[in-house]
Scaffold this motif. Structure first.
Motif, PDB file in Angstrom:
ATOM      1  N   UNK A 130      -0.906   1.218   4.451  1.00 50.78           N
ATOM      2  CA  UNK A 130      -0.752   0.627   5.774  1.00 50.78           C
ATOM      3  C   UNK A 130      -2.132   0.275   6.320  1.00 50.78           C
ATOM      4  N   UNK A 131      -2.321  -0.982   6.682  1.00 52.56           N
ATOM      5  CA  UNK A 131      -3.634  -1.427   7.160  1.00 52.56           C
ATOM      6  C   UNK A 131      -3.972  -0.848   8.533  1.00 52.56           C
ATOM      7  N   UNK A 132      -2.966  -0.463   9.292  1.00 52.76           N
ATOM      8  CA  UNK A 132      -3.215   0.089  10.615  1.00 52.76           C
ATOM      9  C   UNK A 132      -3.293   1.621  10.583  1.00 52.76           C
ATOM     10  N   UNK A 133      -2.340   2.265   9.918  1.00 52.52           N
ATOM     11  CA  UNK A 133      -2.338   3.737   9.826  1.00 52.52           C
ATOM     12  C   UNK A 133      -3.396   4.249   8.861  1.00 52.52           C
ATOM     13  N   UNK A 134      -3.752   3.403   7.858  1.00 52.03           N
ATOM     14  CA  UNK A 134      -4.697   3.765   6.794  1.00 52.03           C
ATOM     15  C   UNK A 134      -4.131   4.843   5.872  1.00 52.03           C
ATOM     16  N   UNK A 135      -2.816   5.031   5.883  1.00 52.39           N
ATOM     17  CA  UNK A 135      -2.173   6.007   5.002  1.00 52.39           C
ATOM     18  C   UNK A 135      -1.525   5.301   3.822  1.00 52.39           C
ATOM     19  N   UNK A 136      -1.275   6.087   2.754  1.00 47.01           N
ATOM     20  CA  UNK A 136      -0.623   5.579   1.559  1.00 47.01           C
ATOM     21  C   UNK A 136       0.868   5.915   1.603  1.00 47.01           C
ATOM     22  N   UNK A 137       1.710   4.958   1.195  1.00 50.09           N
ATOM     23  CA  UNK A 137       3.150   5.182   1.224  1.00 50.09           C
ATOM     24  C   UNK A 137       3.827   4.613  -0.014  1.00 50.09           C
ATOM     25  N   UNK A 138       4.923   5.270  -0.408  1.00 49.56           N
ATOM     26  CA  UNK A 138       5.867   4.625  -1.302  1.00 49.56           C
ATOM     27  C   UNK A 138       6.617   3.609  -0.449  1.00 49.56           C
ATOM     28  N   UNK A 139       7.364   2.708  -1.061  1.00 47.78           N
ATOM     29  CA  UNK A 139       8.110   1.736  -0.264  1.00 47.78           C
ATOM     30  C   UNK A 139       9.111   2.442   0.647  1.00 47.78           C
ATOM     31  N   UNK A 140       9.720   3.518   0.120  1.00 52.87           N
ATOM     32  CA  UNK A 140      10.681   4.286   0.913  1.00 52.87           C
ATOM     33  C   UNK A 140       9.978   5.003   2.073  1.00 52.87           C
ATOM     34  N   UNK A 141       8.807   5.542   1.789  1.00 52.10           N
ATOM     35  CA  UNK A 141       8.061   6.249   2.818  1.00 52.10           C
ATOM     36  C   UNK A 141       7.608   5.331   3.934  1.00 52.10           C
ATOM     37  N   UNK A 142       7.161   4.120   3.560  1.00 53.98           N
ATOM     38  CA  UNK A 142       6.727   3.160   4.572  1.00 53.98           C
ATOM     39  C   UNK A 142       7.907   2.724   5.427  1.00 53.98           C
ATOM     40  N   UNK A 143       9.048   2.460   4.779  1.00 60.70           N
ATOM     41  CA  UNK A 143      10.233   2.026   5.514  1.00 60.70           C
ATOM     42  C   UNK A 143      10.688   3.093   6.508  1.00 60.70           C
ATOM     43  N   UNK A 144      10.626   4.356   6.096  1.00 64.63           N
ATOM     44  CA  UNK A 144      11.084   5.446   6.964  1.00 64.63           C
ATOM     45  C   UNK A 144      10.182   5.610   8.185  1.00 64.63           C
ATOM     46  N   UNK A 145       8.887   5.477   7.995  1.00 62.50           N
ATOM     47  CA  UNK A 145       7.937   5.759   9.079  1.00 62.50           C
ATOM     48  C   UNK A 145       7.593   4.534   9.926  1.00 62.50           C
ATOM     49  N   UNK A 146       8.068   3.354   9.523  1.00 62.93           N
ATOM     50  CA  UNK A 146       7.725   2.133  10.247  1.00 62.93           C
ATOM     51  C   UNK A 146       8.975   1.354  10.650  1.00 62.93           C
TER      52      UNK A 146
END
Length: 281
Positions: free
Chosen positions: A209-225
């Protein structure tokens, strides 16, 4: 007695979590860590606070710690555990201050065998050398083989030089060479681990994530965003291929569009031998 270390090595020892009094047998690793080069796929830069930081383009990782530091730290902790087990099994195990004289005795025996036109190495000598270096011959097969070959070659070369010039073999050169081989095998040539999702720790990261600067799986990004301001966040692709069986290990081959690390592949063909005939890269 604490070994005489350079200031850079003392700083490296602190970063690796080494105790200057209790870890004397592995402080040599700090000297090596203090001068290690930056991997080719990392770049050094100054961050917004003017501090040194490091960036890896393919994984989009940014860190203030030298990217090799964690590899050295893991190996240092492994050597410490091996030393602790050795001491538990044998209270008379040579301490760090005695590694050099004990290795000198081994070298002398190797040279004597060369003089008698015998193969320089024996299983007993190999085991003694491995104990001094903190190598577990029951587990570290590849490193043990390299140790054996390196010591045999060194002994034969030094014997020929001694016969021709009268110059005695140098045990310090032997120790330096063997430790360089250890670091090369256990640190420098070790592949980096997989960057994992910050939300689902058992899943490899696919985006940053360019804003959070965290690493995500596609599922993880979808859940948190899924809602709020985060919904508009953008991502960068993380370029890494993880093993389908051992998610924390990078893949080394592909079979039928499935990725495996070396041990994952061996397990897969044990279950399905026909996979061995499939294309592997």
């Amino acid at each position: 007695m604490v070994p005489d270390l350079s200031q850079s090595a003392l700083a490296a020892a602190q970063r690796l979590g080494l105790d200057l009094e209790k870890d004397t047998s592995i402080l040599w690793l700090a000297e090596h860590a203090a001068s290690v080069s930056l991997p080719d796929d990392w770049v050094e830069f100054l961050d917004d606070e003017g501090r040194v930081a490091y960036y890896q383009a393919k994984t989009k990782r940014v860190t203030r710690h030298h990217p090799m530091q964690e590899r050295y730290r893991r190996y240092a902790m492994r050597l410490r555990r091996i030393r602790e087990r050795q001491v538990e099994c044998n209270r008379s195990l040579p301490l760090a201050t005695k590694v050099r004289p004990h290795m000198a005795l081994i070298l002398n025996e190797l040279l004597n065998r060369c003089n008698r036109e015998l193969p320089p190495m024996t299983p007993e000598l190999l085991e003694r050398a491995a104990i001094l270096l903190g190598i577990d011959t029951a587990v570290d097969f590849a490193l043990t083989t390299k140790l054996k070959s390196a010591m045999e070659l060194f002994a034969e070369d030094q014997y020929d030089i001694s016969v021709a010039t009268g110059v005695k073999a140098d045990v310090d050169s032997l120790l330096k060479m063997l430790r360089e081989e250890q670091v090369k095998h256990e640190v420098l040539e070790k592949t980096e681990g997989v960057v994992m999702c910050s939300e689902f720790e058992d899943r490899p990261a696919a985006v940053k994530c360019e804003q959070c600067m965290d690493m995500f799986s596609l599922e993880g990004f979808a859940k948190t965003h899924v809602s709020g301001k985060r919904k508009s966040h953008t991502t960068l692709k993380v370029e890494q291929l993880a093993c389908s069986i051992y998610a924390h290990e990078l893949a080394t081959c592909e079979v039928d569009d499935v990725y495996y690390c070396d041990r994952g592949y061996e397990e897969a063909i044990a279950r399905n031998p026909r996979l061995r005939c499939k294309h592997r890269i």
